[in-house]
Design an enzyme around this catalytic site. Structure first.
Site, PDB file in Angstrom:
ATOM      1  CG  ASP A  15       5.972   9.032   6.358  1.00  0.00           C
ATOM      2  OD1 ASP A  15       6.652  10.004   6.738  1.00  0.00           O
ATOM      3  OD2 ASP A  15       6.453   7.911   6.093  1.00  0.00           O
ATOM      4  NE  ARG A  97       1.103  -2.253   1.792  1.00  0.00           N
ATOM      5  CZ  ARG A  97       0.980  -1.706   2.995  1.00  0.00           C
ATOM      6  NH1 ARG A  97      -0.211  -1.313   3.411  1.00  0.00           N
ATOM      7  NH2 ARG A  97       2.024  -1.558   3.775  1.00  0.00           N
ATOM      8  CG  ASP A 126       4.119  -1.901   0.833  1.00  0.00           C
ATOM      9  OD1 ASP A 126       3.708  -2.997   0.424  1.00  0.00           O
ATOM     10  OD2 ASP A 126       4.579  -1.725   1.972  1.00  0.00           O
ATOM     11  CB  SER A 178       9.685   1.173   9.065  1.00  0.00           C
ATOM     12  OG  SER A 178       8.674   0.835   8.146  1.00  0.00           O
TER      13      SER A 178
HETATM   14  N1  ARG Z   1       9.199  -6.380   2.889  1.00  0.00           N
HETATM   15  C1  ARG Z   1       7.808  -6.606   3.060  1.00  0.00           C
HETATM   16  C2  ARG Z   1       7.099  -6.597   1.732  1.00  0.00           C
HETATM   17  O1  ARG Z   1       7.604  -6.058   0.801  1.00  0.00           O
HETATM   18  C3  ARG Z   1       7.169  -5.641   4.028  1.00  0.00           C
HETATM   19  C4  ARG Z   1       7.072  -4.216   3.576  1.00  0.00           C
HETATM   20  C5  ARG Z   1       6.644  -3.223   4.636  1.00  0.00           C
HETATM   21  N2  ARG Z   1       7.513  -3.318   5.759  1.00  0.00           N
HETATM   22  C6  ARG Z   1       7.661  -2.416   6.748  1.00  0.00           C
HETATM   23  N3  ARG Z   1       8.392  -2.769   7.748  1.00  0.00           N
HETATM   24  N4  ARG Z   1       7.080  -1.255   6.733  1.00  0.00           N
HETATM   25  O2  ARG Z   1       6.035  -7.135   1.615  1.00  0.00           O
END
Ligand code: ARG
Length: 406
Positions: A15, A97, A126, A178
Site C-alpha cells: 500500500d 499513531r 488509524d 492485516s
Molecule cells: N483495531 C485496532 C485499533 O483500532 C487495530 C487497528 C489496526 N489493525 C490491523 N490489523 N491492521 O487500534
C-alpha cells in the site's frame, strides 16, 4: 515540476509503496518516505525498506528509531492508566499513531513540507488518529490519504499498478491477514477472522503459543518490581522499559498469555472483529492493577477506574493530543507516587494471575483485616456507624411503607 514536498508514513508494504508513486503522479509532489520504528517485526530489514522507497521514486528515505520515546512517553502512560478500550484491548495501535504523527510533523517542519500522507483506508481508526494528531500538532499541514482516493480497489489492481511502475511487488504469497504491531503487541484482522463465529486459526499468532498444546510449559512465577507506577525489574533484574517489555513478551508468550479475541466498536461506527496478542503488556497491567489495589486509597482508586475508561476511549478515538487527555494524564500521574513494590505473577496455560504483592507503602493493615485474635478493629464503633449510614434509607423505607398502608 514538483509542487511541494509530502512526508509519507512509510511501512515498506505494498500500500504505502504504491502511495509513493501515486502521490508523485497525481499530486506532483516530492515524496519523503519515513519509517517510524516503534518496535514492529519486519518482513524485510529496515535498510532494504529504506532503499526500496528511493528506488520507487522518493527523494529521501528515512528510518527513525523512536522505541525509547514510545516506551517512556506513550506505553508508560497507558500502563499507569491500565489503558484498555472497552475494558479489553490494550491499545496497541492506538498508542503508536500519535508518536508517528509527531515525528512526521517535526520532519515536515524541518523540510518545509506542506503535506503529510498516510496509507490508511477510509474505514478504520488509524486515519482518524493520524489526522487528529497531525491537526493538533500543526493545523497548517494538508493531509493526504491516497488509499481512500485511488481506484485500485483490489490487491490485484494494486499489484498491476506496481508492476507497471516498476515498484517491487511482494514475492511471497499474500498474507491472509492485516497486521499492525509494535513492542506492545500485535493486532490481526481480515481473512477468516471477519466471521466473528470462526475461531482464530493458530497461524494468526506469532508471539504467543497455544496454551492448550500438549507440551505447554509448567507454571512459572515472575516477580515484577514497580517504582512510582512503572515497572523497573523482572525477577530482581533491573532493566529499561523497552527491554522489560521485550523480555516479558518472551516470558509470557510461551504460556499463551495475552491472547484477546474481540468484536470492537470502531470510531467510524462499524463493529469489527480483531485478534490481539500482547503477552507482556497484559502481564504488566495485571501486576500494576494488583499493586494499585494495595497502595491506592479507596476513593482515589474508584475515581481512577472511571477515568481509565475515559482515557482509553479518548486514546482509541485519536485524541492523544487533546486538553482532556492531558488533564487526565495529570490526575493519573498524581496517583502513582506510591505505586511502588513487587508483584508476583503466576503464568500458566493462558492465564496470568497475581499470587502475591508487597509494598513499602501498602495500605493493607493486618490488624484491621484479620479475623483472628490479633484483631484491632473497633467492632463496637461499627454499630453506631450502621445506624447513621442506613439513616436515609430507613427514612425512605418508612415513607414508602406509609404509602402502602394508607
Ligand atoms: N483495531 C485496532 C485499533 O483500532 C487495530 C487497528 C489496526 N489493525 C490491523 N490489523 N491492521 O487500534
Amino acid at each position: 515540476m514538483s509542487k511541494g514536498i509530502c512526508i509519507l508514513a512509510y511501512s515498506g508494504g505494498l500500500d504505502t509503496s504504491v502511495c509513493i508513486r501515486w502521490i508523485i503522479e497525481n499530486y506532483h509532489l516530492d515524496v519523503i518516505a519515513c519509517v517510524v520504528d516503534v518496535g514492529q517485526e519486519q518482513d524485510e530489514d529496515l535498510d532494504a525498506i529504506q532503499k526500496k522507497a528511493l528506488q520507487i521514486g522518493a527523494v529521501e528515505s528515512l528510518v527513525l528509531d523512536v522505541k525509547d520515546e514510545f516506551a517512556h512517553e506513550y506505553v508508560a502512560l497507558s500502563l499507569m492508566t491500565n489503558g484498555m478500550y472497552e475494558n479489553k484491548y490494550p491499545l496497541v495501535s492506538a498508542l503508536s499513531r500519535p508518536l508517528i504523527s509527531k515525528r512526521l510533523v517535526a520532519l515536515a517542519q524541518e523540510r518545509g513540507a506542506n503535506y503529510i500522507a498516510h496509507g490508511c483506508t477510509g474505514k478504520g481508526n488509524d486515519q482518524v488518529r493520524f489526522e487528529t494528531s497531525i491537526a493538533a500538532l500543526d493545523p497548517s499541514l494538508t493531509i493526504l490519504g491516497p488509499v481512500r482516493e485511488w481506484d485500485l480497489t483490489s490487491r490485484e489492481a494494486e499489484m498491476d499498478y506496481a508492476e507497471k511502475h516498476g515498484i517491487p511487488v511482494p514475492t511471497t504469497k499474500k498474507k491472509p491477514y492485516s497486521v499492525d504491531d509494535n513492542m506492545v503487541g500485535r493486532a490481526i484482522e481480515c481473512g477468516v477472522l471477519e466471521d466473528p463465529n470462526t475461531a482464530p486459526p493458530e497461524d494468526v499468532y506469532t508471539i504467543t503459543q497455544d496454551p492448550k498444546r500438549a507440551d505447554a510449559p509448567d507454571e512459572e512465577l515472575v516477580t515484577i518490581s514497580f517504582e512510582g507506577g512503572l515497572p523497573t525489574a523482572i525477577n530482581g533484574e533491573k532493566m529499561s522499559l523497552v527491554d522489560l517489555l521485550v523480555k516479558l513478551n518472551l516470558i509470557a508468550g510461551p504460556h499463551g498469555v495475552g491472547r484477546i479475541d474481540m468484536v470492537e466498536n470502531r470510531l467510524i461506527g462499524v463493529k469489527s472483529r480483531e485478534i490481539y496478542e500482547a503477552p507482556g503488556m497484559m502481564a504488566l497491567i495485571t501486576a500494576h492493577k494488583s499493586l494499585e489495589e494495595l497502595t491506592l486509597e479507596r476513593e482515589t482508586m474508584h475515581f481512577k477506574l472511571g477515568l481509565e475508561q475515559e482515557w482509553s476511549r479518548l486514546v482509541y478515538f485519536g485524541k492523544w493530543f487533546s486538553p482532556l487527555k492531558q488533564a487526565i494524564d495529570a490526575f493519573i500521574a498524581s496517583t502513582q507516587t506510591f505505586v511502588t513494590g513487587d508483584v508476583r505473577l503466576s503464568l500458566y496455560r493462558g492465564n496470568c494471575v497475581t499470587v502475591g504483592r508487597t509494598s513499602p507503602y501498602s495500605l493493607y493493615d493486618f490488624g484491621l483485616a484479620t479475623y483472628d485474635s490479633a484483631d484491632q478493629f473497633n467492632h463496637k464503633a461499627a454499630k453506631g456507624f450502621m445506624e447513621l449510614y442506613s439513616l436515609p434509607i430507613r427514612v425512605w423505607a418508612q415513607m414508602q411503607s406509609g404509602l402502602h398502608d394508607s
